[in-house]
Scaffold this motif. Structure first.
Motif, PDB file in Angstrom:
ATOM      1  N   PHE A 175      12.140  -8.228   5.208  1.00 63.04           N
ATOM      2  CA  PHE A 175      11.420  -8.653   6.400  1.00 63.04           C
ATOM      3  C   PHE A 175      10.137  -9.387   6.019  1.00 63.04           C
ATOM      4  CE2 PHE A 175       8.388  -8.077   9.884  1.00 63.04           C
ATOM      5  CZ  PHE A 175       9.135  -8.562  10.952  1.00 63.04           C
ATOM      6  N   ALA A 176       9.436  -8.863   5.017  1.00 58.52           N
ATOM      7  CA  ALA A 176       8.207  -9.511   4.551  1.00 58.52           C
ATOM      8  C   ALA A 176       8.496 -10.923   4.060  1.00 58.52           C
ATOM      9  CB  ALA A 176       7.571  -8.685   3.434  1.00 58.52           C
ATOM     10  N   GLU A 177       9.612 -11.093   3.359  1.00 61.89           N
ATOM     11  CA  GLU A 177       9.967 -12.417   2.850  1.00 61.89           C
ATOM     12  C   GLU A 177      10.254 -13.376   4.005  1.00 61.89           C
ATOM     13  OE1 GLU A 177      10.264 -15.334   0.147  1.00 61.89           O
ATOM     14  OE2 GLU A 177       9.644 -13.263  -0.253  1.00 61.89           O
ATOM     15  N   ARG A 178      10.925 -12.883   5.045  1.00 63.37           N
ATOM     16  CA  ARG A 178      11.190 -13.738   6.206  1.00 63.37           C
ATOM     17  C   ARG A 178       9.888 -14.157   6.888  1.00 63.37           C
ATOM     18  NH1 ARG A 178      15.283  -9.904   7.098  1.00 63.37           N
ATOM     19  NH2 ARG A 178      14.233  -8.995   8.911  1.00 63.37           N
ATOM     20  N   VAL A 231       0.297  -9.297   8.872  1.00 65.26           N
ATOM     21  CA  VAL A 231       1.456  -8.668   9.504  1.00 65.26           C
ATOM     22  C   VAL A 231       1.714  -7.367   8.749  1.00 65.26           C
ATOM     23  CG1 VAL A 231       3.925  -8.838   9.973  1.00 65.26           C
ATOM     24  CG2 VAL A 231       2.460 -10.858  10.235  1.00 65.26           C
ATOM     25  N   THR A 232       1.700  -6.252   9.453  1.00 71.01           N
ATOM     26  CA  THR A 232       1.832  -4.955   8.801  1.00 71.01           C
ATOM     27  C   THR A 232       3.224  -4.377   9.043  1.00 71.01           C
ATOM     28  OG1 THR A 232       0.800  -3.924  10.747  1.00 71.01           O
ATOM     29  CG2 THR A 232      -0.614  -4.415   8.871  1.00 71.01           C
ATOM     30  N   LEU A 284       0.857  -1.185   0.000  1.00 71.30           N
ATOM     31  CA  LEU A 284       0.000   0.000   0.000  1.00 71.30           C
ATOM     32  C   LEU A 284       0.892   1.233   0.000  1.00 71.30           C
ATOM     33  CD1 LEU A 284      -2.653   1.589   0.406  1.00 71.30           C
ATOM     34  CD2 LEU A 284      -2.493   1.058   2.846  1.00 71.30           C
ATOM     35  N   LYS A 285       0.682   2.101  -0.978  1.00 72.42           N
ATOM     36  CA  LYS A 285       1.536   3.282  -1.094  1.00 72.42           C
ATOM     37  C   LYS A 285       0.693   4.546  -1.059  1.00 72.42           C
ATOM     38  CE  LYS A 285       5.339   2.978  -3.387  1.00 72.42           C
ATOM     39  NZ  LYS A 285       6.395   2.886  -4.424  1.00 72.42           N
ATOM     40  N   GLN A 316      -1.224 -12.081   3.517  1.00 69.92           N
ATOM     41  CA  GLN A 316      -0.790 -12.305   4.896  1.00 69.92           C
ATOM     42  C   GLN A 316       0.179 -11.237   5.408  1.00 69.92           C
ATOM     43  OE1 GLN A 316       0.597 -16.450   4.325  1.00 69.92           O
ATOM     44  NE2 GLN A 316      -0.961 -17.033   5.830  1.00 69.92           N
ATOM     45  N   VAL A 317       0.769 -10.470   4.493  1.00 64.14           N
ATOM     46  CA  VAL A 317       1.714  -9.412   4.882  1.00 64.14           C
ATOM     47  C   VAL A 317       1.385  -8.154   4.082  1.00 64.14           C
ATOM     48  CG1 VAL A 317       4.128  -8.706   5.019  1.00 64.14           C
ATOM     49  CG2 VAL A 317       3.517 -11.098   5.392  1.00 64.14           C
ATOM     50  N   LEU A 318       1.413  -7.011   4.763  1.00 63.91           N
ATOM     51  CA  LEU A 318       1.140  -5.727   4.121  1.00 63.91           C
ATOM     52  C   LEU A 318       2.271  -4.755   4.421  1.00 63.91           C
ATOM     53  CD1 LEU A 318      -0.792  -3.665   2.685  1.00 63.91           C
ATOM     54  CD2 LEU A 318      -1.716  -3.174   4.975  1.00 63.91           C
ATOM     55  N   ILE A 319       2.856  -4.182   3.371  1.00 66.08           N
ATOM     56  CA  ILE A 319       3.864  -3.124   3.510  1.00 66.08           C
ATOM     57  C   ILE A 319       3.197  -1.791   3.196  1.00 66.08           C
ATOM     58  CG2 ILE A 319       6.021  -2.151   2.625  1.00 66.08           C
ATOM     59  CD1 ILE A 319       6.887  -4.998   1.903  1.00 66.08           C
TER      60      ILE A 319
END
Length: 260
Positions: A195-198, A99-100, A17-18, A50-53
């Motif tokens: 971090f998202a990849e981990r 996970v944000t 999300l930008k 499952q993950v949001l940046i």
């Protein structure tokens, strides 16, 4: 869904999300606030991501609320509508089943800082400018700024930061426990992706189950804080100090507050 002030890109289990008002340093006008709230609420029902940046386009994460919009005589900001959107953003962000990750570069101020603090993991570049600086225009933090600060650093230090409006760089913010990682300039996005990849290579369902348990215990408190922030902000918006603060900001001078 398409947006005018933000972008959302999904890559399998990862979403990005930008904030996308780079000419205004991603300051949040009423449209951006509504679009952010709509977007985050939609993500609450997304069973794949499952993950949001969350990050900003251009030279800043977000300079906070759009002060110029507050003083626009032709299209004055509707504070009641705005506070509804702001509360929706904070509540949706805190209750997301993802996970944000906040990837901060440049300014993360005011409401922009509140939103970053609402994320599970915060990464900031070393020369970032992080500030809960509502006090500079005679306002109180909103977007659950009180709640997120207290969760991160406790009441005494939260009051210090709110009352001073102090601007912190990445290293200072890390030392105070406000963020989780500090990076070199231009590296926040890379660190966020790593971090998202981990996380995605971890038992993320278990991580999210723990997040739900921990956050569910605090939802009632969050709602109460948002209610109190909205009431206080509406009152502060009518104060002489707020009017002086925004006028001084527009005129690029030091405000002369009278405590009223």
């Amino acid at each position: 869904m398409s947006y005018e002030t933000i972008t959302l890109k999904k890559e399998g289990r990862l979403a990005k999300l930008k904030l996308n008002r780079p000419a205004a340093m991603n300051s949040m006008n009423e449209m951006m606030m509504k679009e952010l709230a709509d977007c985050l609420e939609d993500l609450k029902t997304d069973q794949e991501v499952q993950v949001l940046i969350i990050q900003g386009e251009g030279r800043a994460f977000s300079a906070g609320g759009d002060i110029k919009a507050m003083v626009d005589p032709d299209s004055p900001m509707d504070i009641e509508a705005v506070m509804v959107h702001v509360s929706r953003i904070a509540k949706a962000l805190y209750t997301l089943p993802q996970v944000t990750i906040a990837a901060v570069h440049g300014a993360a101020a005011g409401l922009g800082f509140s939103m970053a603090l609402g994320c599970d993991h915060i990464i900031a570049e070393e020369n970032s400018k992080l500030a809960m600086n509502f006090i500079g225009i005679g306002l109180v933090p909103d977007g659950a700024g009180h709640f997120f600060l207290k969760e991160r650093i406790g009441v005494p230090l939260a009051k210090q930061l709110i009352w001073s409006g102090k601007v912190l760089n990445g290293h200072d913010a890390l030392a105070k426990g406000l963020i989780d990682e500090v990076t070199a300039e231009g590296k926040a996005s890379d660190y966020a992706n790593a971090f998202a990849e981990r996380v995605l290579q971890s038992p993320v369902s278990a991580m999210l189950a723990s997040k739900k348990i921990l956050h569910s215990l605090k939802e009632h408190e969050l709602e109460k804080v948002l209610e109190m922030e909205s009431e206080a902000q509406a009152n502060m918006r009518k104060s002489a100090d707020h009017l002086e603060g925004i006028q001084a900001f527009v005129e690029k001078r030091k405000p002369q507050f009278a405590g009223m």
